[in-house]
Design a protein around this motif. Structure first.
Motif, mmCIF file in Angstrom:
data_model
loop_
_atom_site.group_PDB
_atom_site.id
_atom_site.type_symbol
_atom_site.label_atom_id
_atom_site.label_comp_id
_atom_site.label_asym_id
_atom_site.label_seq_id
_atom_site.Cartn_x
_atom_site.Cartn_y
_atom_site.Cartn_z
ATOM 1 N N ALA A 145 47.167 19.997 39.541
ATOM 2 C CA ALA A 145 47.959 21.004 38.827
ATOM 3 C C ALA A 145 47.033 21.996 38.130
ATOM 4 C CB ALA A 145 48.879 20.332 37.816
ATOM 5 N N HIS A 146 47.483 23.242 37.997
ATOM 6 C CA HIS A 146 46.692 24.261 37.309
ATOM 7 C C HIS A 146 46.808 24.127 35.786
ATOM 8 C CE1 HIS A 146 45.743 26.223 41.031
ATOM 9 N NE2 HIS A 146 47.025 26.357 41.348
ATOM 10 N N ASP A 147 47.870 23.466 35.320
ATOM 11 C CA ASP A 147 48.048 23.284 33.884
ATOM 12 C C ASP A 147 47.129 22.181 33.369
ATOM 13 O OD1 ASP A 147 50.813 24.814 33.080
ATOM 14 O OD2 ASP A 147 50.788 24.134 35.155
ATOM 15 N N LEU A 148 46.890 22.205 32.070
ATOM 16 C CA LEU A 148 46.065 21.196 31.422
ATOM 17 C C LEU A 148 46.976 20.028 31.023
ATOM 18 C CD1 LEU A 148 44.477 23.898 31.215
ATOM 19 C CD2 LEU A 148 43.536 23.078 29.063
ATOM 20 N N ILE A 149 46.788 18.885 31.662
ATOM 21 C CA ILE A 149 47.670 17.744 31.461
ATOM 22 C C ILE A 149 46.891 16.603 30.826
ATOM 23 C CG2 ILE A 149 49.160 16.061 32.608
ATOM 24 C CD1 ILE A 149 49.696 18.127 34.758
ATOM 25 N N GLN A 150 47.492 16.019 29.791
ATOM 26 C CA GLN A 150 46.827 14.923 29.099
ATOM 27 C C GLN A 150 47.837 13.850 28.720
ATOM 28 O OE1 GLN A 150 45.279 17.225 25.756
ATOM 29 N NE2 GLN A 150 46.911 16.446 24.417
ATOM 30 N N SER A 151 47.349 12.618 28.670
ATOM 31 C CA SER A 151 48.128 11.491 28.165
ATOM 32 C C SER A 151 47.262 10.808 27.114
ATOM 33 C CB SER A 151 48.471 10.527 29.300
ATOM 34 O OG SER A 151 49.206 9.425 28.808
ATOM 35 N N ILE A 242 51.773 18.907 28.739
ATOM 36 C CA ILE A 242 51.383 19.890 29.753
ATOM 37 C C ILE A 242 51.138 21.198 29.020
ATOM 38 C CG2 ILE A 242 52.075 21.127 31.840
ATOM 39 C CD1 ILE A 242 54.062 18.938 32.421
ATOM 40 N N PHE A 243 49.899 21.685 29.067
ATOM 41 C CA PHE A 243 49.542 22.904 28.350
ATOM 42 C C PHE A 243 49.122 23.999 29.326
ATOM 43 C CE2 PHE A 243 48.970 19.536 25.237
ATOM 44 C CZ PHE A 243 49.595 20.074 24.113
ATOM 45 N N HIS A 244 49.436 25.215 28.938
ATOM 46 C CA HIS A 244 49.155 26.383 29.761
ATOM 47 C C HIS A 244 48.491 27.443 28.894
ATOM 48 C CE1 HIS A 244 49.666 29.211 33.032
ATOM 49 N NE2 HIS A 244 50.261 30.077 32.228
ATOM 50 N N SER A 245 47.382 27.975 29.364
ATOM 51 C CA SER A 245 46.677 28.982 28.591
ATOM 52 C C SER A 245 47.563 30.192 28.321
ATOM 53 C CB SER A 245 45.405 29.431 29.329
ATOM 54 O OG SER A 245 44.801 30.511 28.647
ATOM 55 N N ILE A 246 47.635 30.591 27.072
ATOM 56 C CA ILE A 246 48.449 31.746 26.696
ATOM 57 C C ILE A 246 47.895 33.020 27.326
ATOM 58 C CG2 ILE A 246 49.167 33.187 24.735
ATOM 59 C CD1 ILE A 246 49.329 30.648 23.074
ATOM 60 N N CYS A 247 46.620 33.013 27.678
ATOM 61 C CA CYS A 247 45.993 34.188 28.274
ATOM 62 C C CYS A 247 46.401 34.394 29.738
ATOM 63 C CB CYS A 247 44.466 34.069 28.201
ATOM 64 S SG CYS A 247 43.826 33.922 26.526
ATOM 65 N N LEU A 248 47.007 33.351 30.351
ATOM 66 C CA LEU A 248 47.406 33.444 31.749
ATOM 67 C C LEU A 248 48.900 33.714 31.840
ATOM 68 C CD1 LEU A 248 45.387 30.415 33.189
ATOM 69 C CD2 LEU A 248 44.796 32.849 33.303
#
Length: 267
Positions: A145-151, A242-248
């Protein structure tokens, strides 16, 4: 339909086994009169279950079991025997047998029980294979995935992060194991993140939560994401995000929904 291999040195036993086991049309039976014949067939045919007499011609039943395990892995293996030697069942299971059945005076009853063992063994293997395939597909979705995913565990240590997370923040998998989630939050955003994290541990969730990730090289990366917590009753097990860069560019609702559906299965 299941294809099985029955191994027994007595031709009449093989004939009876085929007659009984193929009766309902759900099982196809191949037979072998010896381990050597069984190996020749297993080299060219994939079987769902092996059913073997104990002892077999040419080698002991346990030795045959060990050789099958060595050559063909975890194929279900059921030992059927008329022997009542003490400890035989334990020895069989300790060497990887899937099932063990002692022959009784009631031939029909014995084969009814054997049919049940075969279906259970083959069904369990099918389920395990399906689960492994599903987990593999799931892991591919998360990892690629292109998003930043963490557990994250309740103590802040990471259970997993995906490749985009590692590449964006600059941490190796080994380095991730030695840090906690609060180490990757910029100081100016830490109080808000800790407040949000505390809420997660009490069952709350956050949609569109904004924070600032701190990369290993000191870069600040503003992100927006959806976070939730997996609970076991009232006990928090892990937060997932699931995090997505605000710049994108923003993700579409469909893309967000797909990732959210995937992350529900995260540890």
């Amino acid at each position: 339909m299941y294809r099985i291999l029955v191994v027994d040195g007595e031709p009449e036993v093989l004939a009876v086994a085929r007659l009984f086991l193929e009766g309902d049309g759900e099982i196809v039976v191949d037979t072998a009169a010896s381990p050597a014949s069984a190996f020749a067939k297993m080299d060219v045919t994939s079987y769902d279950v092996v059913v073997s007499d104990y002892p077999t011609p040419e080698m002991g039943g346990i030795d045959f079991l060990r050789e099958v395990r060595s050559r063909y892995g975890d194929i279900p293996f059921i030992i059927v025997t008329a022997h009542s030697r003490e400890g035989l069942a334990i020895e069989a299971f300790n060497n990887g047998a899937t099932g063990y059945l002692q022959k009784g005076a009631d031939t029909k009853g014995t084969f009814v029980e054997l049919t049940h063992l075969i279906r259970n063994a083959a069904g369990k293997r099918d389920a395990e294979r399906a689960l492994a395939e599903s987990e593999g597909q799931f892991n591919d979705i998360i990892e690629n995935a292109h998003d930043l995913i963490q557990s994250v565990r309740p103590d802040g240590t990471f259970i997993l992060v995906n490749r985009a997370w590692r590449e964006t923040l600059g941490y190796s998998a080994g380095e991730v194991a030695s840090i906690v989630v609060f180490d990757i939050i910029a100081p100016e955003a830490l109080d808000a993140y800790m407040e949000m994290f505390s809420g997660l541990l009490h069952g709350a969730s956050q949609k569109g939560f904004k924070t600032i990730f701190l990369a290993k090289d000191g870069r600040r990366i503003p992100v927006r994401g959806n976070v939730s917590c997996r609970m076991a009753g009232s006990i928090p097990v892990a937060s997932r995000g699931i995090f997505h860069s605000i710049c994108l560019p923003e993700r579409s609702e469909a893309e967000v929904h797909t990732l959210l559906a995937s992350i529900r299965n995260l540890p």
